[in-house]
Write an enzyme that holds these catalytic residues in place. Sequence first.
Site, PDB file in Angstrom:
ATOM      1  N   ALA A   1       0.995  -1.048  -0.093  1.00  0.00           N
ATOM      2  CA  ALA A   1      -0.024   0.348   0.151  1.00  0.00           C
ATOM      3  C   ALA A   1       1.156   1.160  -0.184  1.00  0.00           C
ATOM      4  CB  ALA A   1      -0.838  -0.321   1.260  1.00  0.00           C
ATOM      5  N   HIS A   2       0.117   2.346  -0.698  1.00  0.00           N
ATOM      6  CA  HIS A   2       0.869   3.349  -0.336  1.00  0.00           C
ATOM      7  C   HIS A   2       0.919   4.402   0.708  1.00  0.00           C
ATOM      8  CE1 HIS A   2       2.289   7.632  -2.050  1.00  0.00           C
ATOM      9  NE2 HIS A   2       2.663   6.777  -3.183  1.00  0.00           N
ATOM     10  N   PRO A   3       1.363   4.991   0.780  1.00  0.00           N
ATOM     11  CA  PRO A   3       1.737   5.762   2.969  1.00  0.00           C
ATOM     12  C   PRO A   3       0.725   7.118   2.627  1.00  0.00           C
ATOM     13  CG  PRO A   3       3.825   5.822   1.374  1.00  0.00           C
ATOM     14  CD  PRO A   3       3.422   5.321   0.802  1.00  0.00           C
ATOM     15  N   LEU A   4       0.240   7.473   0.936  1.00  0.00           N
ATOM     16  CA  LEU A   4      -0.434   9.293   0.913  1.00  0.00           C
ATOM     17  C   LEU A   4      -1.849   8.565   0.342  1.00  0.00           C
ATOM     18  CD1 LEU A   4       3.004  11.252   0.657  1.00  0.00           C
ATOM     19  CD2 LEU A   4       1.101  10.745   2.386  1.00  0.00           C
TER      20      LEU A   4
END
Length: 372
Positions: A194-197
């Site tokens: 997953a992407h942090p943003l």
Amino acid sequence: MEKIPAGDDTRHSVPPKIGNEAASFLMMNRNKKGIALDLKTPGGARVLRRLIDKADVVVENFGPGAMERLGFGYAELRKEHPALIYCSLSGFGRTGPYKDRRGFDLMAQAMSGIMSFTGERPDGPPVKCGPPLSDITAGLLAAMGILAAYAHRLKTGEGQWVETSLFEAALVQTYWQSAIALATGVAPKAMGSAHPLNAPYQAFEASDEWIVVGGANQKHWGLTLDVLGAPELARDPRFANGASRMAHLKELEAELIPRFRSKPAAHWLGALGKVGVPCGPVQDMLQALADPQTIAREMVVEVEHSTLGPVKTLGLPIKFSQTPGKVQTGAPLYGEHTAAVLAAHGFSAEEITALRNEGAIATANRMQDAAV
């Protein structure tokens, strides 16, 4: 330039081998000429000085202070070569409290924070990125720095010292996580793919294999829901925008995971691709190297090796309209081009033989010397 007598470290990074050569060395050193030189001998130092006389750029990655002790530090060389561009790569850089420390990619990934937010879950063990991230990035940064210094030299005639480190190269890769940490005072943790943003921007398991979906912006989010047949999620306040989807990432995954698992990867990739949602399969290395786009972009090519014959390797990742380039030759044998390079710089056959007898150079075989 390789050291005597062991040669470059990647010659010993085995298995695997192709014939008698390490596959790692063949990959890293394609399209290069190779000489073997002992700078601790008077003859070896003399050879390098003559090579530098005609050089635009010197690149070194010796341990801290080694080049200075050998008489080839930048301060020494610039006296005779003020236009020389001198590039140093090291573990931690030439200044600061760690300037005398040795370092490899593993240390850089650990100390830069990368290993703290790489992995499947926030409470998991530290995980290193598969590729040697800081090694590769440091090389790219060095190349960019050399080009910038060369542009300056074209304008002024002045050379300069360019230096970077594995530590800085690793830190450069932490843009998102550094932004979060500096803004919030909280260190990001591992999130799997997953992407942090942004969300959803990660891998999902279809009924047969894994895919990745970049449905994070509002347009792609809506299109993803259309493909999934889940219009009700567009009205769910938890998923109304990017910030709310990130705040409820686990709930979002709980909604999306069973839906993606309901059909095979080909279905989702076809449907998502048709409406313009960025997506793709999660491929292993053999699949990636055989991908039609890899082949079309000539990113796997065959080159001729001096003893192995045709060898497959990675191609040139930059394409030029006016000055096209390509990977043309295989990696050199140990000392394969020593005699030829020295001859091109004015050394006679007798001098080359004397240098070899001194132990200042190594050549692939004596037939090369006789041919000079």
